[in-house]
Design a protein around this motif. Structure first.
Motif, PDB file in Angstrom:
ATOM      1  N   UNK A  63      76.387 -17.517 -90.857  1.00 27.57           N
ATOM      2  CA  UNK A  63      76.538 -16.073 -91.023  1.00 27.57           C
ATOM      3  C   UNK A  63      75.372 -15.324 -90.411  1.00 27.57           C
ATOM      4  N   UNK A  64      74.182 -15.922 -90.439  1.00 26.46           N
ATOM      5  CA  UNK A  64      73.031 -15.290 -89.805  1.00 26.46           C
ATOM      6  C   UNK A  64      73.205 -15.205 -88.303  1.00 26.46           C
ATOM      7  N   UNK A  65      73.658 -16.305 -87.699  1.00 29.22           N
ATOM      8  CA  UNK A  65      73.895 -16.317 -86.256  1.00 29.22           C
ATOM      9  C   UNK A  65      75.016 -15.353 -85.901  1.00 29.22           C
ATOM     10  N   UNK A  66      76.058 -15.311 -86.723  1.00 37.37           N
ATOM     11  CA  UNK A  66      77.172 -14.391 -86.477  1.00 37.37           C
ATOM     12  C   UNK A  66      76.691 -12.941 -86.505  1.00 37.37           C
ATOM     13  N   UNK A  67      75.870 -12.612 -87.472  1.00 37.86           N
ATOM     14  CA  UNK A  67      75.367 -11.237 -87.578  1.00 37.86           C
ATOM     15  C   UNK A  67      74.492 -10.876 -86.386  1.00 37.86           C
ATOM     16  N   UNK A  68      73.611 -11.791 -85.996  1.00 37.45           N
ATOM     17  CA  UNK A  68      72.732 -11.522 -84.857  1.00 37.45           C
ATOM     18  C   UNK A  68      73.538 -11.391 -83.565  1.00 37.45           C
ATOM     19  N   UNK A  69      74.536 -12.266 -83.390  1.00 38.30           N
ATOM     20  CA  UNK A  69      75.369 -12.200 -82.189  1.00 38.30           C
ATOM     21  C   UNK A  69      76.160 -10.892 -82.145  1.00 38.30           C
ATOM     22  N   UNK A  70      76.671 -10.475 -83.282  1.00 43.81           N
ATOM     23  CA  UNK A  70      77.401  -9.201 -83.340  1.00 43.81           C
ATOM     24  C   UNK A  70      76.504  -8.024 -82.990  1.00 43.81           C
ATOM     25  N   UNK A  71      75.286  -8.033 -83.503  1.00 41.41           N
ATOM     26  CA  UNK A  71      74.351  -6.960 -83.199  1.00 41.41           C
ATOM     27  C   UNK A  71      73.979  -6.964 -81.720  1.00 41.41           C
ATOM     28  N   UNK A  72      73.730  -8.156 -81.184  1.00 43.21           N
ATOM     29  CA  UNK A  72      73.398  -8.262 -79.757  1.00 43.21           C
ATOM     30  C   UNK A  72      74.538  -7.788 -78.875  1.00 43.21           C
ATOM     31  N   UNK A  73      75.763  -8.164 -79.220  1.00 37.88           N
ATOM     32  CA  UNK A  73      76.933  -7.721 -78.462  1.00 37.88           C
ATOM     33  C   UNK A  73      77.104  -6.211 -78.510  1.00 37.88           C
ATOM     34  N   UNK A  74      76.876  -5.638 -79.662  1.00 35.74           N
ATOM     35  CA  UNK A  74      77.008  -4.179 -79.795  1.00 35.74           C
ATOM     36  C   UNK A  74      75.960  -3.462 -78.954  1.00 35.74           C
TER      37      UNK A  74
END
Length: 110
Positions: free
Chosen positions: A43-54
């Motif tokens: 979930x941490x990686x998912x959150x960071x990836x989502x933020x980076x993509x945004x």
């Protein structure tokens, strides 16, 4: 036993109960943290990836809008159109001349 001794005894029991409960809660939190690091990492990686993509999408959108705003200027649009049209026209003429030269060579050889 006096009333003051009763209060002291009950306070000690309450204090011991709070300390015991706090230790158990801390142990449960520590145990849960050590048992499920994979889920936390996922979930941490998912959150960071989502933020980076945004952030990346926002930067690209600003760049595209900036480019569109530049091309919306009539002077730039006319210049870009003239240069693009010149390049396309030059390529067309060059290909047409090369095609005629090859056809003429084939006719002469026959």
């Amino acid at each position: 036993m006096s009333a003051l001794d009763n209060i002291k005894e009950k306070s000690k029991d309450t204090y011991d109960a709070v300390v015991t409960q706090s230790k158990q809660t801390l142990d449960n939190i520590t145990k849960a943290g050590t048992e499920e690091p994979a889920a936390a990492k996922k979930w941490g990686v998912t959150a960071v990836a989502g933020l980076g993509g945004a952030l990346a999408l926002g930067a690209v959108a600003k760049g595209v809008l900036g480019l569109a705003a530049i091309l919306a200027n009539p002077g730039v649009a006319i210049t870009a159109g003239a240069v693009g049209g010149g390049i396309l026209g030059y390529r067309y003429i060059t290909q047409a001349v090369e095609g005629n030269t090859e056809a003429g060579t084939a006719d002469a050889a026959a």
